[in-house]
Design a protein around this motif. Structure first.
Motif, mmCIF file in Angstrom:
data_model
loop_
_atom_site.group_PDB
_atom_site.id
_atom_site.type_symbol
_atom_site.label_atom_id
_atom_site.label_comp_id
_atom_site.label_asym_id
_atom_site.label_seq_id
_atom_site.Cartn_x
_atom_site.Cartn_y
_atom_site.Cartn_z
ATOM 1 N N ALA A 48 1.145 5.352 -6.014
ATOM 2 C CA ALA A 48 2.976 4.642 -6.416
ATOM 3 C C ALA A 48 3.072 3.454 -6.749
ATOM 4 C CB ALA A 48 3.589 5.184 -4.331
ATOM 5 N N TYR B 18 6.230 8.320 -2.133
ATOM 6 C CA TYR B 18 5.852 8.862 -2.309
ATOM 7 C C TYR B 18 4.448 9.855 -0.909
ATOM 8 C CZ TYR B 18 2.556 4.935 0.169
ATOM 9 O OH TYR B 18 2.701 4.032 0.779
ATOM 10 N N ALA C 198 6.402 9.988 -6.754
ATOM 11 C CA ALA C 198 5.807 8.959 -7.826
ATOM 12 C C ALA C 198 4.150 10.152 -7.350
ATOM 13 C CB ALA C 198 5.630 7.927 -6.761
ATOM 14 N N VAL D 13 11.560 4.858 -3.837
ATOM 15 C CA VAL D 13 10.199 5.408 -5.137
ATOM 16 C C VAL D 13 9.430 6.116 -3.999
ATOM 17 C CG1 VAL D 13 7.486 4.773 -6.559
ATOM 18 C CG2 VAL D 13 9.975 3.722 -7.240
ATOM 19 N N ILE E 155 9.359 1.063 -2.282
ATOM 20 C CA ILE E 155 8.740 2.505 -2.075
ATOM 21 C C ILE E 155 8.585 2.773 -0.897
ATOM 22 C CG2 ILE E 155 6.949 1.936 -3.633
ATOM 23 C CD1 ILE E 155 4.963 0.557 -1.020
#
Length: 302
Positions: free
Chosen positions: A40, A273, A33, A271, A56
């Motif tokens: 993010a 990051y 991301a 996700v 995340i």
């Protein structure tokens, strides 16, 4: 062959430093991301607006010092605060090696409990990721110690490991919230199924075992056969949709993600990051060689 090469390269420290120096240029932007929490959060907001949940993960593995482990733990707490402040439909995923597991189990547990205390106060779920086989037992032991104090805590079971069904059974007294995955590390045939057929059959057995236990289940897969199996199972046994969800990786099968959400299933997108994205990217290529095409485009794109 490509899978073995990518998994080998994922652990190369020199290539990791090179990748960090050149940022997300090499196609990783499709699967990561961004390098910052702000990026993010923007991604998760967009996913939520499209009816998708998120998880995340601050990328980073194998903290080399207590200072590195503490820095990652602080970033995780910062991410939890951002999830709560922005009222995101999102959980946090956490790798124990990034917060010191290989330095000291005591250190890792201290950081986990600090992170979970923050998460409990802000009502943000946390899932402890599973790493390679050598760390599997220690990860589950730490999960068992922490789960009674933090009911929203989940962890991961990898279907390619022979021990997976036994691990789920050992977790039953803790009412585990589990993410079931195939597994993405290179393991010996002495501990893991060497072929897709064996892994897939075991995966189905684990899904059934966990779902019929009545505990929260995340089926993390891009495989349509596994998705269909899960749909049939929950229909046949009248399992409420609030008990389970599908999960997929950011940047992979995005249209399928939307379809599942539109069908009324809870769909969560993983996700990642951060700057330490190289090892993650190599494992994504190892899982699905077609992903290499996107990376090559990034390398040669002007």
């Amino acid at each position: 062959m490509l899978r073995s090469i990518c998994l080998f390269l994922s652990k190369n420290k020199m290539l990791t430093k090179f990748a960090q120096a050149y940022g997300l240029r090499f196609g990783a932007g499709r699967f990561v991301a961004g390098e910052t929490l702000t990026e993010a959060v923007k991604t998760v907001k967009r996913l939520n607006q499209n009816g998708l949940s998120a998880s995340i993960d601050y990328l980073g593995e194998y903290a080399g010092s207590e200072k590195d482990a503490r820095r990652t733990a602080e970033e995780c707490k910062k991410a939890i605060r951002a999830i709560a402040d922005h009222q995101l439909d999102c959980e946090l995923s956490l790798k124990l090696t990034s917060i010191g597991l290989d330095i000291s189990e005591k250190l890792a547990e201290q950081h986990v409990r600090d992170i979970l205390t923050e998460a409990k106060e802000r009502r943000v779920p946390v899932t402890i990721d599973m790493e390679d086989y050598s760390r599997c037992g220690r990860t589950l032991d730490l999960y068992k110690r922490c789960k009674p104090d933090f009911p929203m805590l989940g962890t991961v079971i990898q279907a390619y490991l022979y021990r997976a069904a036994e691990d789920i059974s050992s977790l039953m007294p803790y009412k585990p919230r589990l993410r079931l995955v195939k597994g993405a590390y290179k393991e010996s045939a002495a501990v893991a199924f060497p072929d897709k057929k064996g892994t897939d059959l075991h995966f189905q057995q684990l899904i059934k075992l966990q779902l019929l236990s009545g505990h929260e289940t995340a089926v993390a897969t891009h495989d349509d056969d596994i998705i269909s199996y899960t749909k049939t199972l929950v229909s046949d046994h009248q399992i409420p949709r609030g008990q389970f969800e599908f999960q997929m990786l950011y940047g992979i099968r995005t249209e399928r993600q939307k379809e599942l959400a539109e069908e009324g299933y809870r769909m969560r997108v993983y996700v990642p990051y951060g700057t330490d994205w190289y090892g993650y990217l190599m494992r994504r290529i190892a899982e699905r060689p077609a992903n290499a095409a996107f990376v090559l485009k990034g390398i040669f794109k002007k």
